[in-house]
Design a protein around this motif. Structure first.
Motif, PDB file in Angstrom:
ATOM      1  N   VAL A 260      35.193  12.439  12.460  1.00  0.00           N
ATOM      2  CA  VAL A 260      35.462  11.099  11.892  1.00  0.00           C
ATOM      3  C   VAL A 260      34.403  10.944  10.745  1.00  0.00           C
ATOM      4  O   VAL A 260      34.124   9.962  10.150  1.00  0.00           O
ATOM      5  CB  VAL A 260      35.428   9.996  12.939  1.00  0.00           C
ATOM      6  N   TYR A 261      33.580  12.089  10.620  1.00  0.00           N
ATOM      7  CA  TYR A 261      32.609  11.910   9.460  1.00  0.00           C
ATOM      8  C   TYR A 261      33.024  11.762   8.085  1.00  0.00           C
ATOM      9  O   TYR A 261      33.883  12.786   7.788  1.00  0.00           O
ATOM     10  CB  TYR A 261      31.623  13.251   9.618  1.00  0.00           C
ATOM     11  N   PRO A 262      32.607  11.141   7.325  1.00  0.00           N
ATOM     12  CA  PRO A 262      31.517   9.983   7.425  1.00  0.00           C
ATOM     13  C   PRO A 262      31.767   8.603   7.804  1.00  0.00           C
ATOM     14  O   PRO A 262      30.759   7.699   7.592  1.00  0.00           O
ATOM     15  CB  PRO A 262      30.785  10.214   5.820  1.00  0.00           C
ATOM     16  N   PHE A 263      33.032   8.394   8.116  1.00  0.00           N
ATOM     17  CA  PHE A 263      33.317   7.049   8.595  1.00  0.00           C
ATOM     18  C   PHE A 263      33.423   6.802  10.049  1.00  0.00           C
ATOM     19  O   PHE A 263      34.741   6.071  10.239  1.00  0.00           O
ATOM     20  CB  PHE A 263      34.607   6.529   7.578  1.00  0.00           C
ATOM     21  N   GLY A 264      32.409   7.337  10.839  1.00  0.00           N
ATOM     22  CA  GLY A 264      32.866   7.203  12.166  1.00  0.00           C
ATOM     23  C   GLY A 264      33.194   5.975  12.628  1.00  0.00           C
ATOM     24  O   GLY A 264      33.629   5.706  13.446  1.00  0.00           O
ATOM     25  N   ASN A 265      32.395   4.893  12.130  1.00  0.00           N
ATOM     26  CA  ASN A 265      32.364   3.364  12.624  1.00  0.00           C
ATOM     27  C   ASN A 265      33.926   2.927  12.581  1.00  0.00           C
ATOM     28  O   ASN A 265      34.067   1.812  13.238  1.00  0.00           O
ATOM     29  CB  ASN A 265      31.299   2.604  12.063  1.00  0.00           C
ATOM     30  N   GLU A 266      34.399   3.383  11.554  1.00  0.00           N
ATOM     31  CA  GLU A 266      36.118   2.784  11.337  1.00  0.00           C
ATOM     32  C   GLU A 266      37.092   3.434  12.391  1.00  0.00           C
ATOM     33  O   GLU A 266      38.076   2.720  12.576  1.00  0.00           O
ATOM     34  CB  GLU A 266      36.709   3.224  10.069  1.00  0.00           C
ATOM     35  N   ILE A 267      36.560   4.548  12.976  1.00  0.00           N
ATOM     36  CA  ILE A 267      37.542   4.990  14.210  1.00  0.00           C
ATOM     37  C   ILE A 267      37.052   4.822  15.735  1.00  0.00           C
ATOM     38  O   ILE A 267      37.593   4.444  16.550  1.00  0.00           O
ATOM     39  CB  ILE A 267      38.088   6.415  13.890  1.00  0.00           C
ATOM     40  N   ILE A 268      35.582   5.197  15.586  1.00  0.00           N
ATOM     41  CA  ILE A 268      34.878   5.079  16.795  1.00  0.00           C
ATOM     42  C   ILE A 268      34.091   3.772  16.923  1.00  0.00           C
ATOM     43  O   ILE A 268      33.072   3.696  16.632  1.00  0.00           O
ATOM     44  CB  ILE A 268      33.858   6.355  17.069  1.00  0.00           C
ATOM     45  N   LYS A 269      35.082   2.808  17.217  1.00  0.00           N
ATOM     46  CA  LYS A 269      34.769   1.418  17.252  1.00  0.00           C
ATOM     47  C   LYS A 269      33.828   1.070  17.922  1.00  0.00           C
ATOM     48  O   LYS A 269      32.875   0.262  18.190  1.00  0.00           O
ATOM     49  CB  LYS A 269      35.689   0.428  16.790  1.00  0.00           C
ATOM     50  N   ASP A 270      33.914   1.744  19.171  1.00  0.00           N
ATOM     51  CA  ASP A 270      33.197   1.324  20.461  1.00  0.00           C
ATOM     52  C   ASP A 270      32.734   2.705  21.036  1.00  0.00           C
ATOM     53  O   ASP A 270      33.598   3.158  22.065  1.00  0.00           O
ATOM     54  CB  ASP A 270      34.168   0.434  21.467  1.00  0.00           C
ATOM     55  N   PRO A 271      31.506   3.200  20.585  1.00  0.00           N
ATOM     56  CA  PRO A 271      31.141   4.557  21.126  1.00  0.00           C
ATOM     57  C   PRO A 271      31.109   4.345  22.704  1.00  0.00           C
ATOM     58  O   PRO A 271      31.381   5.836  23.431  1.00  0.00           O
ATOM     59  CB  PRO A 271      29.607   4.742  20.493  1.00  0.00           C
ATOM     60  N   ASP A 272      30.703   3.583  23.537  1.00  0.00           N
ATOM     61  CA  ASP A 272      30.625   3.680  24.929  1.00  0.00           C
ATOM     62  C   ASP A 272      32.095   3.679  25.417  1.00  0.00           C
ATOM     63  O   ASP A 272      32.259   4.645  26.282  1.00  0.00           O
ATOM     64  CB  ASP A 272      29.995   2.237  25.395  1.00  0.00           C
ATOM     65  N   LEU A 273      33.092   3.036  24.966  1.00  0.00           N
ATOM     66  CA  LEU A 273      34.163   3.400  25.454  1.00  0.00           C
ATOM     67  C   LEU A 273      34.902   4.656  25.260  1.00  0.00           C
ATOM     68  O   LEU A 273      35.396   5.498  26.166  1.00  0.00           O
ATOM     69  CB  LEU A 273      35.512   2.268  24.857  1.00  0.00           C
ATOM     70  N   TRP A 274      34.467   5.074  23.958  1.00  0.00           N
ATOM     71  CA  TRP A 274      34.733   6.655  23.692  1.00  0.00           C
ATOM     72  C   TRP A 274      34.071   7.685  24.691  1.00  0.00           C
ATOM     73  O   TRP A 274      34.772   8.662  25.261  1.00  0.00           O
ATOM     74  CB  TRP A 274      34.353   7.220  22.285  1.00  0.00           C
TER      75      TRP A 274
END
Length: 315
Positions: A260-274
């Protein structure tokens, strides 16, 4: 004899073999010592031995373990550049120059850097004369790279390391705009532009969307927020697990971050959940901890997509 005595004996024997110019023996002994304990001093001996054995590819793989250490002192920086130039790896050579421009070091003087610039440009020019016909074929193949098997695509990108800085940047831009190129190959190209210090907007096709980013404003994949937050959550959840298992899972999380680099926050919105969703697949978290989370189905869909991309990469 305990491990420390055995290690000292190996290093002493390796040092002696090196001083006598017995490169095969010194490389073998340093390799044995490095398997016992990884350290910069052993790494240096092994890298120098491999270079003297005319094995610059293996030497470069070794120095990457401690690359910033090499660059911090003139003598070791010289060794690193010798190895890199012997490989015609002008991408890494130019990344060294970028490192020095962004990271002033008291032991590395301007004259020293200027000498590096001259050596790199001279080597690039010399290589270009014989490499030009192959280089033109490589540039042409880039335009239809996705029609080739994945293994061939990877080899093609490795050959780009022999391009000078300007031509590498041009080629990387072509790759980033290709909507069908594997995300891991795109993330590698983009991270290389970051390490080259490229400060301009570049276009990138990102899962069907046309987007723009400035490489100089990015963080390396392993330093992105999404990766670090997933690792933090992993450490919370695996407090009783062994270190090797945690490292294996971090490797999987780094793949997610690269996808998802470099727009990781757009897909991995909740890192804990992932992180929990990944561990759920291995039966290491209880389903009740996350089954009520409305975002879980979306994460599972992306993980399935990543599985397919990993399988494609391994074919």
């Amino acid at each position: 004899m305990d491990d420390s005595d055995n290690l000292k004996k190996l290093i002493d024997q390796a040092d002696e073999a090196f001083e006598q110019g017995n490169w095969d023996e010194s490389a073998d002994l340093y390799t044995q010592a490095y398997a016992v304990q990884q350290s910069f001093s052993i790494n240096k001996g092994l890298a120098a031995s491999l270079l003297n054995q005319k094995r610059p590819g293996d030497a470069e793989a070794v120095i990457l373990d401690y690359f910033n250490y090499y660059l911090s002192e003139p003598n070791t920086a010289e060794l690193a550049l010798d190895i890199v130039l012997e490989n015609n790896d002008f991408l890494l050579a130019n990344q060294i120059l970028s490192f020095y421009s962004q990271t002033p070091l008291p032991n590395i003087k301007e004259d020293f850097i200027n000498d590096f610039v001259k050596r790199i440009r001279t080597a690039e020019d010399r290589h270009e004369r014989s490499f030009k016909p192959e280089k033109e074929k490589i540039s042409s193949r880039l335009l239809s790279i996705v029609t080739e098997p994945t293994a061939e695509q990877i080899q093609l990108l490795r050959k780009l390391r022999e391009f000078n800085k300007e031509d590498y940047v041009t080629s990387a831009k072509v790759l980033l705009e290709n909507p069908l190129l594997h995300p891991l190959l795109k993330s590698e190209a983009l991270e290389n532009l970051l390490k080259l210090g490229i400060n301009e907007n570049v276009d990138i096709s990102f899962y069907g969307k046309n987007k723009t980013c400035n490489p100089s404003e990015l963080m390396p994949i392993m330093s992105t927020d999404v990766y670090l937050k997933m690792c933090d959550e992993l450490e919370k959840l695996l407090t009783d697990e062994n270190e090797a298992q945690a490292e294996n899972f971090k490797g999987e999380l780094s793949l997610y971050a690269a996808f998802v680099y470099p727009f990781g926050n757009e897909i991995i919105k909740d890192p804990d959940l992932w992180t929990k969703a990944m561990l759920l697949r291995y039966g290491l978290v209880d389903d009740s901890q996350i089954s009520d989370n409305q975002g879980l189905n979306e994460v599972k869909t992306w993980l399935k997509r990543f599985d397919e991309l990993i399988n494609t990469f391994q074919e």
